[in-house]
Design a protein around this motif. Structure first.
Motif, PDB file in Angstrom:
ATOM      1  N   GLY A  93       0.840  -1.195   0.000  1.00  0.00           N
ATOM      2  CA  GLY A  93       0.000   0.000   0.000  1.00  0.00           C
ATOM      3  C   GLY A  93       0.873   1.242   0.000  1.00  0.00           C
ATOM      4  N   ILE A  94       0.707   2.087  -1.003  1.00  0.00           N
ATOM      5  CA  ILE A  94       1.554   3.278  -1.105  1.00  0.00           C
ATOM      6  C   ILE A  94       0.757   4.519  -0.726  1.00  0.00           C
ATOM      7  CG2 ILE A  94       3.008   4.684  -2.615  1.00  0.00           C
ATOM      8  CD1 ILE A  94       3.487   2.220  -4.325  1.00  0.00           C
ATOM      9  N   LEU A  95       1.320   5.273   0.192  1.00  0.00           N
ATOM     10  CA  LEU A  95       0.691   6.500   0.678  1.00  0.00           C
ATOM     11  C   LEU A  95       1.598   7.675   0.335  1.00  0.00           C
ATOM     12  CD1 LEU A  95      -1.596   7.803   2.402  1.00  0.00           C
ATOM     13  CD2 LEU A  95      -0.194   7.320   4.410  1.00  0.00           C
ATOM     14  N   GLY A  96       1.122   8.541  -0.573  1.00  0.00           N
ATOM     15  CA  GLY A  96       1.907   9.716  -0.927  1.00  0.00           C
ATOM     16  C   GLY A  96       1.961  10.680   0.247  1.00  0.00           C
ATOM     17  N   LEU A  97       3.156  11.155   0.557  1.00  0.00           N
ATOM     18  CA  LEU A  97       3.325  12.105   1.666  1.00  0.00           C
ATOM     19  C   LEU A  97       4.301  13.167   1.188  1.00  0.00           C
ATOM     20  CD1 LEU A  97       2.659  12.749   4.643  1.00  0.00           C
ATOM     21  CD2 LEU A  97       4.688  11.441   5.278  1.00  0.00           C
ATOM     22  N   SER A  98       3.781  14.346   0.859  1.00  0.00           N
ATOM     23  CA  SER A  98       4.619  15.336   0.191  1.00  0.00           C
ATOM     24  C   SER A  98       4.158  16.751   0.495  1.00  0.00           C
ATOM     25  CB  SER A  98       4.573  15.089  -1.327  1.00  0.00           C
ATOM     26  OG  SER A  98       5.357  16.024  -2.025  1.00  0.00           O
ATOM     27  N   THR A  99       4.985  17.721   0.079  1.00  0.00           N
ATOM     28  CA  THR A  99       4.595  19.127   0.166  1.00  0.00           C
ATOM     29  C   THR A  99       3.868  19.556  -1.106  1.00  0.00           C
ATOM     30  OG1 THR A  99       6.741  19.798  -0.729  1.00  0.00           O
ATOM     31  CG2 THR A  99       6.522  19.737   1.667  1.00  0.00           C
ATOM     32  N   TYR A 100       3.929  18.718  -2.141  1.00  0.00           N
ATOM     33  CA  TYR A 100       3.296  19.059  -3.411  1.00  0.00           C
ATOM     34  C   TYR A 100       1.773  18.967  -3.296  1.00  0.00           C
ATOM     35  CZ  TYR A 100       7.779  18.958  -5.853  1.00  0.00           C
ATOM     36  OH  TYR A 100       9.068  19.222  -6.257  1.00  0.00           O
ATOM     37  N   SER A 101       1.101  20.064  -3.626  1.00  0.00           N
ATOM     38  CA  SER A 101      -0.360  20.082  -3.541  1.00  0.00           C
ATOM     39  C   SER A 101      -1.012  20.323  -4.903  1.00  0.00           C
ATOM     40  CB  SER A 101      -0.820  21.168  -2.561  1.00  0.00           C
ATOM     41  OG  SER A 101      -0.368  22.446  -2.990  1.00  0.00           O
ATOM     42  N   GLU A 102      -0.214  20.256  -5.982  1.00  0.00           N
ATOM     43  CA  GLU A 102      -0.759  20.476  -7.317  1.00  0.00           C
ATOM     44  C   GLU A 102      -1.676  19.317  -7.697  1.00  0.00           C
ATOM     45  OE1 GLU A 102       2.315  20.728  -6.470  1.00  0.00           O
ATOM     46  OE2 GLU A 102       3.108  22.674  -7.102  1.00  0.00           O
ATOM     47  N   GLY A 116      -3.474   6.504  -1.118  1.00  0.00           N
ATOM     48  CA  GLY A 116      -3.775   7.675  -0.311  1.00  0.00           C
ATOM     49  C   GLY A 116      -2.752   8.761  -0.549  1.00  0.00           C
ATOM     50  N   TYR A 117      -3.065   9.956  -0.084  1.00  0.00           N
ATOM     51  CA  TYR A 117      -2.143  11.084  -0.261  1.00  0.00           C
ATOM     52  C   TYR A 117      -2.371  12.089   0.863  1.00  0.00           C
ATOM     53  CZ  TYR A 117       0.761  14.347  -2.968  1.00  0.00           C
ATOM     54  OH  TYR A 117       1.778  15.174  -3.401  1.00  0.00           O
ATOM     55  N   LEU A 118      -1.281  12.508   1.470  1.00  0.00           N
ATOM     56  CA  LEU A 118      -1.328  13.496   2.547  1.00  0.00           C
ATOM     57  C   LEU A 118      -0.269  14.556   2.306  1.00  0.00           C
ATOM     58  CD1 LEU A 118      -1.563  11.334   5.807  1.00  0.00           C
ATOM     59  CD2 LEU A 118      -3.358  12.816   4.900  1.00  0.00           C
ATOM     60  N   LEU A 119      -0.537  15.751   2.777  1.00  0.00           N
ATOM     61  CA  LEU A 119       0.491  16.781   2.785  1.00  0.00           C
ATOM     62  C   LEU A 119       1.315  16.624   4.062  1.00  0.00           C
ATOM     63  CD1 LEU A 119      -1.531  19.879   1.531  1.00  0.00           C
ATOM     64  CD2 LEU A 119      -0.055  18.341   0.215  1.00  0.00           C
ATOM     65  N   LYS A 120       2.531  17.130   4.043  1.00  0.00           N
ATOM     66  CA  LYS A 120       3.430  16.936   5.179  1.00  0.00           C
ATOM     67  C   LYS A 120       3.038  17.739   6.416  1.00  0.00           C
ATOM     68  CE  LYS A 120       7.537  15.356   2.739  1.00  0.00           C
ATOM     69  NZ  LYS A 120       8.931  15.646   2.343  1.00  0.00           N
ATOM     70  N   ASN A 121       2.045  18.596   6.274  1.00  0.00           N
ATOM     71  CA  ASN A 121       1.572  19.313   7.460  1.00  0.00           C
ATOM     72  C   ASN A 121       0.456  18.555   8.173  1.00  0.00           C
ATOM     73  OD1 ASN A 121      -0.567  19.631   5.732  1.00  0.00           O
ATOM     74  ND2 ASN A 121      -0.543  21.869   5.695  1.00  0.00           N
ATOM     75  N   ALA A 122       0.209  17.296   7.741  1.00  0.00           N
ATOM     76  CA  ALA A 122      -0.821  16.471   8.385  1.00  0.00           C
ATOM     77  C   ALA A 122      -0.429  16.179   9.836  1.00  0.00           C
ATOM     78  CB  ALA A 122      -0.992  15.158   7.628  1.00  0.00           C
ATOM     79  N   THR A 123      -1.419  16.002  10.681  1.00  0.00           N
ATOM     80  CA  THR A 123      -1.162  15.687  12.088  1.00  0.00           C
ATOM     81  C   THR A 123      -0.783  14.217  12.234  1.00  0.00           C
ATOM     82  OG1 THR A 123      -3.465  15.079  12.503  1.00  0.00           O
ATOM     83  CG2 THR A 123      -2.875  17.402  12.783  1.00  0.00           C
ATOM     84  N   ALA A 124      -0.191  13.882  13.376  1.00  0.00           N
ATOM     85  CA  ALA A 124       0.171  12.494  13.655  1.00  0.00           C
ATOM     86  C   ALA A 124      -1.075  11.611  13.633  1.00  0.00           C
ATOM     87  CB  ALA A 124       0.865  12.398  15.004  1.00  0.00           C
ATOM     88  N   TYR A 140      -7.383   6.588   1.307  1.00  0.00           N
ATOM     89  CA  TYR A 140      -7.440   7.684   2.277  1.00  0.00           C
ATOM     90  C   TYR A 140      -6.813   8.935   1.672  1.00  0.00           C
ATOM     91  CZ  TYR A 140      -7.333  10.360   6.564  1.00  0.00           C
ATOM     92  OH  TYR A 140      -7.556  11.334   7.508  1.00  0.00           O
ATOM     93  N   PHE A 141      -7.621   9.985   1.607  1.00  0.00           N
ATOM     94  CA  PHE A 141      -7.134  11.279   1.155  1.00  0.00           C
ATOM     95  C   PHE A 141      -7.565  12.313   2.192  1.00  0.00           C
ATOM     96  CE2 PHE A 141      -7.658   8.664  -2.593  1.00  0.00           C
ATOM     97  CZ  PHE A 141      -6.410   8.782  -3.171  1.00  0.00           C
ATOM     98  N   GLY A 142      -6.595  13.019   2.735  1.00  0.00           N
ATOM     99  CA  GLY A 142      -6.881  13.992   3.777  1.00  0.00           C
ATOM    100  C   GLY A 142      -7.890  15.030   3.329  1.00  0.00           C
ATOM    101  N   SER A 143      -8.519  15.676   4.287  1.00  0.00           N
ATOM    102  CA  SER A 143      -9.551  16.667   3.977  1.00  0.00           C
ATOM    103  C   SER A 143      -9.003  17.778   3.083  1.00  0.00           C
ATOM    104  CB  SER A 143     -10.104  17.261   5.280  1.00  0.00           C
ATOM    105  OG  SER A 143      -9.047  17.805   6.059  1.00  0.00           O
ATOM    106  N   GLU A 144      -7.754  18.152   3.305  1.00  0.00           N
ATOM    107  CA  GLU A 144      -7.138  19.198   2.484  1.00  0.00           C
ATOM    108  C   GLU A 144      -6.972  18.730   1.037  1.00  0.00           C
ATOM    109  OE1 GLU A 144      -3.404  22.354   2.856  1.00  0.00           O
ATOM    110  OE2 GLU A 144      -3.721  20.814   4.379  1.00  0.00           O
ATOM    111  N   ILE A 145      -6.571  17.468   0.876  1.00  0.00           N
ATOM    112  CA  ILE A 145      -6.395  16.907  -0.466  1.00  0.00           C
ATOM    113  C   ILE A 145      -7.742  16.782  -1.170  1.00  0.00           C
ATOM    114  CG2 ILE A 145      -5.654  14.876  -1.775  1.00  0.00           C
ATOM    115  CD1 ILE A 145      -3.385  16.555  -0.618  1.00  0.00           C
ATOM    116  N   GLN A 146      -8.751  16.347  -0.451  1.00  0.00           N
ATOM    117  CA  GLN A 146     -10.086  16.230  -1.037  1.00  0.00           C
ATOM    118  C   GLN A 146     -10.569  17.581  -1.549  1.00  0.00           C
ATOM    119  OE1 GLN A 146     -13.027  14.013   1.281  1.00  0.00           O
ATOM    120  NE2 GLN A 146     -11.386  12.942   2.336  1.00  0.00           N
TER     121      GLN A 146
END
Length: 223
Positions: A93-102, A116-124, A140-146
């Motif tokens: 399972g690959i979960l993108g974790l980056s500062t890129y929000s494009e 899934g994909y999260l920005l690096k400012n996600a909480t623990a 799983y895609f964080g609320s910001e990504i959605q």
């Protein structure tokens, strides 16, 4: 019953922690993630790498449950890495974790197979939730990504002009290389009407010639 099921799942995770591989080009980020996850018995950091080559070498011999993958790597970009990892270990399972929000990068990652994909400012808490969801076979895609993806779809919809059924038909015939007279004969309309539709299409798509008309129509998936 649900509380019992959740308790059983938590107990199972504690006895069989989710194995994590961190792939990020910044050692400080890796150390930060290790510290962030160290206090949670449900996960176990199996290894970490700062480049694509070492990551792929790892997967040729070993595997893990979840990869926390950055987009920006020094040798192979994260978008390409998704497909390469899955070609070696399809069940990871690959979960993108980056500062890129494009949106374009996120969508490429999704098309290549991230769960899934999260920005690096996600909480623990959000990171653990994402890991658990992906490990259980869900997305799983964080609320910001959605919100980013939803706004992108909305903007694309606004940027794509509305074409009538006849305009779409004529646009396709133009793309097929048909001349004005050939289109007129096929649709039983006058060449003048075809030219009127052609001008309307160019105006709607903001182009000045047939080549540009076809190019932008393909980009906007109108043909």
């Amino acid at each position: 019953m649900k509380e019992l099921q959740l308790t059983l799942i938590l107990l199972l995770m504690l006895h069989n922690p989710i194995s994590i591989l961190i792939v990020d080009d910044h050692p400080m980020v890796i150390e930060g993630l290790k510290t962030l996850l160290a206090g949670d018995a449900r996960v176990h950091i199996k290894n970490h790498f700062t480049n694509g080559k070492d990551t792929l070498d790892f997967f040729k011999m070993q595997s893990c449950d979840i990869v926390l993958l950055d987009v920006n790597l020094p040798d192979i970009n994260g978008v390409e890495m998704v497909g390469l990892i899955l070609s070696l270990q399809p069940k990871v399972g690959i979960l993108g974790l980056s500062t890129y929000s494009e949106p374009s990068i996120i969508n490429q990652m999704i098309r290549n197979g991230v769960k899934g994909y999260l920005l690096k400012n996600a909480t623990a808490r959000e990171l653990i939730e994402a890991i658990s969801q992906v490990h259980s076979g869900k997305f799983y895609f964080g609320s910001e990504i959605q919100k980013i993806l939803a706004d992108s779809l909305s903007q694309e919809s606004k940027d794509t002009p509305k074409l009538t059924r006849r305009e779409k038909h004529i646009l396709q015939l133009i793309a097929d290389g048909k001349t004005t007279n050939a289109i007129a004969d096929e649709l039983f309309i006058s060449p003048l009407t075809v030219e009127t539709h052609r001008r309307n299409l160019m105006q709607k798509l903001e182009v000045s010639n047939a080549a540009s008309l076809i190019k932008i129509a393909i980009e906007k998936k109108l043909i």
